[in-house]
Scaffold this motif. Structure first.
Motif, PDB file in Angstrom:
ATOM      1  N   GLY A 232      -4.776  -8.367  45.396  1.00 47.41           N
ATOM      2  CA  GLY A 232      -4.060  -7.799  46.537  1.00 47.41           C
ATOM      3  C   GLY A 232      -4.986  -7.225  47.600  1.00 47.41           C
TER       4      GLY A 232
ATOM      5  N   GLY B 263      -1.776  -6.572  49.455  1.00 47.01           N
ATOM      6  CA  GLY B 263      -1.976  -5.113  49.482  1.00 47.01           C
ATOM      7  C   GLY B 263      -1.171  -4.410  48.408  1.00 47.01           C
TER       8      GLY B 263
ATOM      9  N   THR C 196       3.437  -4.772  45.606  1.00 47.67           N
ATOM     10  CA  THR C 196       4.087  -4.628  44.289  1.00 47.67           C
ATOM     11  C   THR C 196       4.595  -3.198  44.076  1.00 47.67           C
ATOM     12  OG1 THR C 196       2.543  -6.294  43.506  1.00 47.67           O
ATOM     13  CG2 THR C 196       3.835  -5.167  41.821  1.00 47.67           C
TER      14      THR C 196
END
Ligand code: ASP
Ligand code: MG
Length: 327
Positions: free
Chosen positions: A11, A41, A44
């Motif tokens: 991410g 990024g 989640t």
């Protein structure tokens, strides 16, 4: 003999437009056969809170978190796909699905189950972005959903992979065809699929997840499945590469060691295993389930720096304990 390379981008390596461009550059140069991506990024985390907002019936949390999903992903999509209306359209479809899930989900469903269905969307978005971005940059590729060939039980949030079932699905999902035809494959880390034997009376999209930060594990798992199924010999998986924000595996925690940090050129599986244990200097660098998949089959793992791809990184393999530092 085939030579298969599997590269995973986390991410942090996909957090904004410059990172996406860097990812594209690396992929075009290194030409991995399989690219495994995590969500962009902190998407989640935001999706986890979207699920929490639904289950706890907290509209404020739900709405704020949904906005964060938009904030992390939309500017990238807008910038990269100015001339490609299909990508923003698909993103809006996912946002609509998430928005509607607030009323659509039966509140009796378990939090863990709902959370997996929603968290999976982060990797669905990022994999579409990476695939479309590469295609736009003359790098044709095939996006294959991980759900179709990484099959698990129903332990939502930390599902156990059924190697037997996964191996059966490998041929059908198109992955093998692509490897043989040398078509680069893009797939998602972290997410997998499972079947409910009973008729789903509740909201279930067929997703499970492998545990937070699990996409390192996905990359190793794919390598391992290809070998277990007899499709590849272990030596044909030349490397699993994890692109990270550090130059490699450090003698000390690089965030603490600062400028003087030293990084290993090579490490044995066992030494690396010690380092990623809770009191080791590389704790948290790689998902704990990653190594086992590779060690048994002696598949090499390399940790490389996303922003300095010309550095060699650290090679973890069956070789001796270590062979000095590169920094
Ligand atoms: N996107 C997932 C997470 O943040 C998986 C990963 O990053 O490896 O936990
Ligand atoms: Mg992540």
């Amino acid at each position: 003999m085939l030579e298969i390379k599997i590269h995973k981008f986390g991410g942090a390596s996909l957090k904004d437009v410059p990172s996406l461009r860097q990812c594209g550059k690396i992929v075009k140069k290194e030409k991995p056969n399989i690219v495994v991506v995590s969500a962009i990024g902190k998407t989640t985390n935001a999706l986890e809170n979207v699920a929490r907002g639904i289950i706890e019936n907290r509209t404020d949390l739900f709405e704020q978190s949904l906005e964060l999903v938009r904030k992390y992903n939309e500017p990238i999509i807008k910038e990269l796909f100015k001339k490609r209306p299909d990508v923003p359209f698909k993103f809006e479809e996912i946002m609509k699905y998430l928005t509607e899930s607030f009323v659509g989900i039966n509140k009796c469903n378990s939090f863990e189950m709902v959370r997996d269905q929603l968290m999976a969307q982060g990797e669905i978005i990022s994999s579409r972005i990476v695939s479309a971005f590469l295609a736009d940059n003359d790098y044709s590729n095939k996006l294959i959903p991980a759900k179709n060939f990484i099959r698990t039980n129903l332990d939502f949030g930390n599902a156990i992979v059924s190697k037997e079932e996964s191996m059966k699905t490998l041929f059908d999902c198109g992955l093998i065809y692509c490897l043989r035809k040398e078509i680069p494959v893009i797939t998602q880390g972290f997410i997998a699929g499972a079947r409910l034997d009973r008729k789903p009376e509740f909201y279930f999209e067929g997703y499970t997840t492998l545990g937070r930060e699990g996409s390192d594990y996905s990359a190793a798992l794919i390598a391992s499945l290809l070998v277990d199924s007899g499709i590849l010999k272990a030596e044909e998986v030349t490397e699993v590469v994890l692109w990270k924000d550090v130059p490699g595996v450090g003698l000390e925690n690089p965030k603490k060691a600062g400028k003087d940090a030293k990084f290993f050129k090579t490490l044995s599986y066992d030494h690396f295993q010690e380092m990623i244990e809770p009191n080791g200097t590389a704790y948290g660098l790689v998902h704990p389930k990653t190594l086992k998949e590779l060690k048994d089959k002696e598949i090499p793992l390399r940790v490389k720096n996303f922003w300095k791809p010309d550095l060699p990184g650290t090679l973890i393999s069956k070789s001796k304990r270590n062979s000095g530092f590169f920094y």
